[in-house]
Design a protein around this motif. Structure first.
Motif, PDB file in Angstrom:
ATOM      1  N   TYR A  34      -1.867   2.839  -0.042  1.00  0.00           N
ATOM      2  CA  TYR A  34      -2.604   3.472   0.965  1.00  0.00           C
ATOM      3  C   TYR A  34      -1.719   4.648   1.775  1.00  0.00           C
ATOM      4  CZ  TYR A  34      -4.406  -1.343   1.066  1.00  0.00           C
ATOM      5  OH  TYR A  34      -4.944  -2.469   0.676  1.00  0.00           O
ATOM      6  N   TYR A  36      -1.285   6.862   5.067  1.00  0.00           N
ATOM      7  CA  TYR A  36      -1.670   6.866   6.927  1.00  0.00           C
ATOM      8  C   TYR A  36      -0.893   8.185   7.236  1.00  0.00           C
ATOM      9  CZ  TYR A  36      -2.792   1.893   6.660  1.00  0.00           C
ATOM     10  OH  TYR A  36      -3.328   0.692   6.171  1.00  0.00           O
ATOM     11  N   LEU A  90       2.844   8.023   6.462  1.00  0.00           N
ATOM     12  CA  LEU A  90       3.312   6.795   5.564  1.00  0.00           C
ATOM     13  C   LEU A  90       2.446   6.235   4.433  1.00  0.00           C
ATOM     14  CD1 LEU A  90       3.645   5.375   9.265  1.00  0.00           C
ATOM     15  CD2 LEU A  90       5.606   5.124   7.486  1.00  0.00           C
ATOM     16  N   ASP A  97      -3.065  -9.794   0.866  1.00  0.00           N
ATOM     17  CA  ASP A  97      -3.060  -9.747   2.310  1.00  0.00           C
ATOM     18  C   ASP A  97      -2.250  -8.566   2.848  1.00  0.00           C
ATOM     19  OD1 ASP A  97      -0.936 -12.647   1.923  1.00  0.00           O
ATOM     20  OD2 ASP A  97      -0.367 -10.670   1.620  1.00  0.00           O
ATOM     21  N   THR A  98      -1.208  -8.713   3.210  1.00  0.00           N
ATOM     22  CA  THR A  98      -0.401  -7.855   4.091  1.00  0.00           C
ATOM     23  C   THR A  98       0.048  -6.270   3.372  1.00  0.00           C
ATOM     24  OG1 THR A  98       1.309  -7.784   5.815  1.00  0.00           O
ATOM     25  CG2 THR A  98       2.031  -8.601   3.965  1.00  0.00           C
ATOM     26  N   GLN A  99       0.285  -5.348   4.222  1.00  0.00           N
ATOM     27  CA  GLN A  99       0.892  -4.221   3.537  1.00  0.00           C
ATOM     28  C   GLN A  99       2.176  -4.030   3.947  1.00  0.00           C
ATOM     29  OE1 GLN A  99      -1.930  -0.903   4.872  1.00  0.00           O
ATOM     30  NE2 GLN A  99      -3.716  -1.992   4.325  1.00  0.00           N
ATOM     31  N   TYR A 100       3.115  -3.348   3.134  1.00  0.00           N
ATOM     32  CA  TYR A 100       4.131  -2.871   3.134  1.00  0.00           C
ATOM     33  C   TYR A 100       4.595  -1.390   3.051  1.00  0.00           C
ATOM     34  CZ  TYR A 100       4.607  -7.881   2.163  1.00  0.00           C
ATOM     35  OH  TYR A 100       4.498  -9.439   2.328  1.00  0.00           O
ATOM     36  N   PHE A 101       5.383  -0.935   4.094  1.00  0.00           N
ATOM     37  CA  PHE A 101       5.286   0.295   4.366  1.00  0.00           C
ATOM     38  C   PHE A 101       6.694   1.027   3.833  1.00  0.00           C
ATOM     39  CE2 PHE A 101       1.427   1.719   6.920  1.00  0.00           C
ATOM     40  CZ  PHE A 101       1.249   0.302   7.029  1.00  0.00           C
ATOM     41  N   PRO A 103       9.330   4.489   4.015  1.00  0.00           N
ATOM     42  CA  PRO A 103      10.155   5.030   5.236  1.00  0.00           C
ATOM     43  C   PRO A 103       9.505   6.264   5.879  1.00  0.00           C
ATOM     44  CG  PRO A 103      10.997   5.827   2.800  1.00  0.00           C
ATOM     45  CD  PRO A 103      10.112   4.526   2.612  1.00  0.00           C
TER      46      PRO A 103
END
Lengths: 110, 110
Positions: A34, A36, A90, A97-101, A103
């Motif tokens: 992803y 952002y 980002l 499930d969750t997203q990890y970003f 730096p």
């Protein structure tokens, strides 16, 4: 363990110049990826996502494009920067499930 | 219109006290995530909930999909809890898009 790396850390660019931001994920095969954008003091706006190599879906384009040339790499680019492109970019990965970003990359367009 | 309404937009707490943040959803959401963004811009995963309540240390989060809201409770606040907190929800019709709240800027005072 998975690691996510974004480059460059920060950029100052002129209006009308090209831009390329990169993101790589190590330790995870075939992740969803992803991009952002976050204006200073603002919330996150999802730009693109990709669930497989060579496929990218646009959520909000903002005169930007994205590509996924490799399983672990996601690129955000434009040929002509606008002042409104300034902000914080980002990259994130997710699977299920969750997203990890990552730096993030700070971009200032002058 | 906005599908995720987050409140309050800003909050100041003294160390050792607590409070709650809330996100209201105007459409059906499958799941919610909570993140903390620190001063460097890094996003830290706090919770992922498809339903019910989860607790982790001094943080507790609830997601009520029927009544369309989620809360994040902070107790015994510490200086390192300062930052901006975001909720992000998965709408029922998309596996790959998160809809973000506008954020709560939390300041912890000694």
């Amino acid at each position: 363990a998975q690691t996510i790396h974004q480059w460059p850390v920060a950029e100052i660019k002129a209006v009308g110049s090209p831009l390329s931001l990169g993101c790589t994920i190590k330790g995870k095969s075939s992740p969803n990826l992803y991009w952002y954008w976050q204006a200073t003091g603002g919330t996150l706006q999802q730009l693109f996502y990709s669930i497989t190599v060579g496929q990218v879906e646009s959520v909000v384009q903002l005169n930007l494009s994205a590509s996924r040339p490799k399983d672990d790499q996601f690129i955000l680019s434009t040929e002509k920067l606008l002042l409104s492109h300034s902000g914080f970019y980002l990259c994130a990965w997710g699977q299920g499930d969750t997203q990890y970003f990552g730096p993030g990359t700070r971009l200032l367009v002058l | 219109g906005d599908q995720v309404e987050q409140s309050p937009s800003a909050l100041s707490l003294h160390e050792g006290t607590g409070s709650a943040l809330r996100c209201n959803f105007t459409t059906t959401m499958r799941a919610v995530q909570w993140f903390q963004q620190n001063s460097r811009g890094s996003l830290i995963n706090l919770f992922y909930l498809a339903s019910g309540t989860k607790e982790n240390g001094r943080l507790k989060s609830t997601f009520n999909s029927k009544e369309s809201y989620s809360t994040l409770h902070i107790r015994d606040a510490q200086l390192e809890d300062s930052g901006t907190y975001f909720c992000a929800a998965e709408a029922g019709d998309s596996n790959y898009q998160l809809i973000w709240g506008s954020g709560t800027k939390l300041i912890i005072k000694p």
